[in-house]
Scaffold this active site. Structure first.
Site, PDB file in Angstrom:
ATOM      1  N   SER A  85      86.745 -55.356  68.069  1.00 57.42           N
ATOM      2  CA  SER A  85      86.224 -54.220  67.766  1.00 57.42           C
ATOM      3  C   SER A  85      85.992 -53.106  68.874  1.00 57.42           C
ATOM      4  O   SER A  85      85.775 -53.568  70.019  1.00 57.42           O
ATOM      5  CB  SER A  85      84.776 -54.456  67.163  1.00 57.42           C
ATOM      6  OG  SER A  85      83.793 -53.012  67.018  1.00 57.42           O
ATOM      7  N   VAL A 134      85.076 -54.989  76.275  1.00 60.96           N
ATOM      8  CA  VAL A 134      86.653 -55.446  76.503  1.00 60.96           C
ATOM      9  C   VAL A 134      87.637 -54.611  75.727  1.00 60.96           C
ATOM     10  O   VAL A 134      88.529 -54.311  76.140  1.00 60.96           O
ATOM     11  CB  VAL A 134      86.764 -56.935  76.233  1.00 60.96           C
ATOM     12  CG1 VAL A 134      88.094 -57.570  76.479  1.00 60.96           C
ATOM     13  CG2 VAL A 134      85.719 -57.649  77.377  1.00 60.96           C
ATOM     14  N   CYS A 135      87.129 -54.490  74.356  1.00 60.31           N
ATOM     15  CA  CYS A 135      88.130 -53.750  73.334  1.00 60.31           C
ATOM     16  C   CYS A 135      88.356 -52.455  73.962  1.00 60.31           C
ATOM     17  O   CYS A 135      89.437 -51.751  73.814  1.00 60.31           O
ATOM     18  CB  CYS A 135      87.651 -53.884  72.088  1.00 60.31           C
ATOM     19  SG  CYS A 135      87.349 -55.688  71.382  1.00 60.31           S
ATOM     20  N   ASP A 136      87.257 -51.779  74.432  1.00 60.08           N
ATOM     21  CA  ASP A 136      87.343 -50.422  74.931  1.00 60.08           C
ATOM     22  C   ASP A 136      88.141 -50.226  75.822  1.00 60.08           C
ATOM     23  O   ASP A 136      89.220 -49.402  76.142  1.00 60.08           O
ATOM     24  CB  ASP A 136      85.666 -49.941  75.233  1.00 60.08           C
ATOM     25  CG  ASP A 136      85.589 -48.331  75.815  1.00 60.08           C
ATOM     26  OD1 ASP A 136      86.479 -48.398  76.957  1.00 60.08           O
ATOM     27  OD2 ASP A 136      85.072 -47.537  75.289  1.00 60.08           O
TER      28      ASP A 136
END
Length: 169
Positions: A57, A62-64
């Site tokens: 997501s 971490v995804c960002d």
């Protein structure tokens, strides 16, 4: 097909569902939605190297970071490489994220509608209905040349290996 113990979240084992793919396999077709609700398929990137960055997501740190890293690197890879981020986020959330984060060099796609990518590449997490953090590098002939499924989904992938592989194809 279900596979257990390949990925964990906070140390807890999760179950991946879908077809297991490996380096050397022909990349399976998939259909996802872009932020404007347009259907996008793997075949839309025919003849190019594809770097597919898979995130659970975009609303997590971490995804960002992963999306921003690939957005930053995308400009250095040349016109023969398409960088794609796929998540289970809704297309509207993806549009909001891209606007606020300045994501303009990668294609961001949603697998939310039917988990086509997650099933085709075997990275759909059964317990969470999210995609496991992973990277796939696919050559212009649609053969998987590199892949990493990150064992702890809260950890970052090995950007260097994926980018190096994309750069030599």
């Amino acid at each position: 097909m279900e596979r257990k113990g390949i990925v964990t979240f906070a140390g807890n084992p999760l179950t991946l569902v879908g077809n297991e793919v490996k380096v050397g396999d022909r990349a399976p077709e998939f259909t996802a939605l872009d932020k404007d609700l347009t259907e996008v398929k793997l075949s839309d990137f025919a003849g190019k190297v594809k770097v597919i960055s898979v995130t659970p997501s975009l609303d997590t740190p971490v995804c960002d970071l992963q999306a921003r890293k690939f957005n930053e690197e995308a400009g250095t890879l040349g016109d023969g490489v398409s960088v794609i981020n796929i998540s289970m986020d809704l297309p509207f959330a993806i549009a909001r994220f891209c606007t606020s984060a300045g994501i303009e060099k990668i294609r961001t796609l949603s697998d939310h509608r039917d988990a086509s990518f997650g099933h085709a590449y075997g990275v759909l997490i059964k317990e969470l209905r999210l995609l496991a953090r992973s990277i796939f590098v696919i050559d212009p002939s649609d053969v998987i040349r590199y892949m990493e499924v990150v064992s702890e989904i809260a950890d970052q992938p090995d950007y260097g290996k994926a980018l190096a592989e994309a750069g030599i194809l």
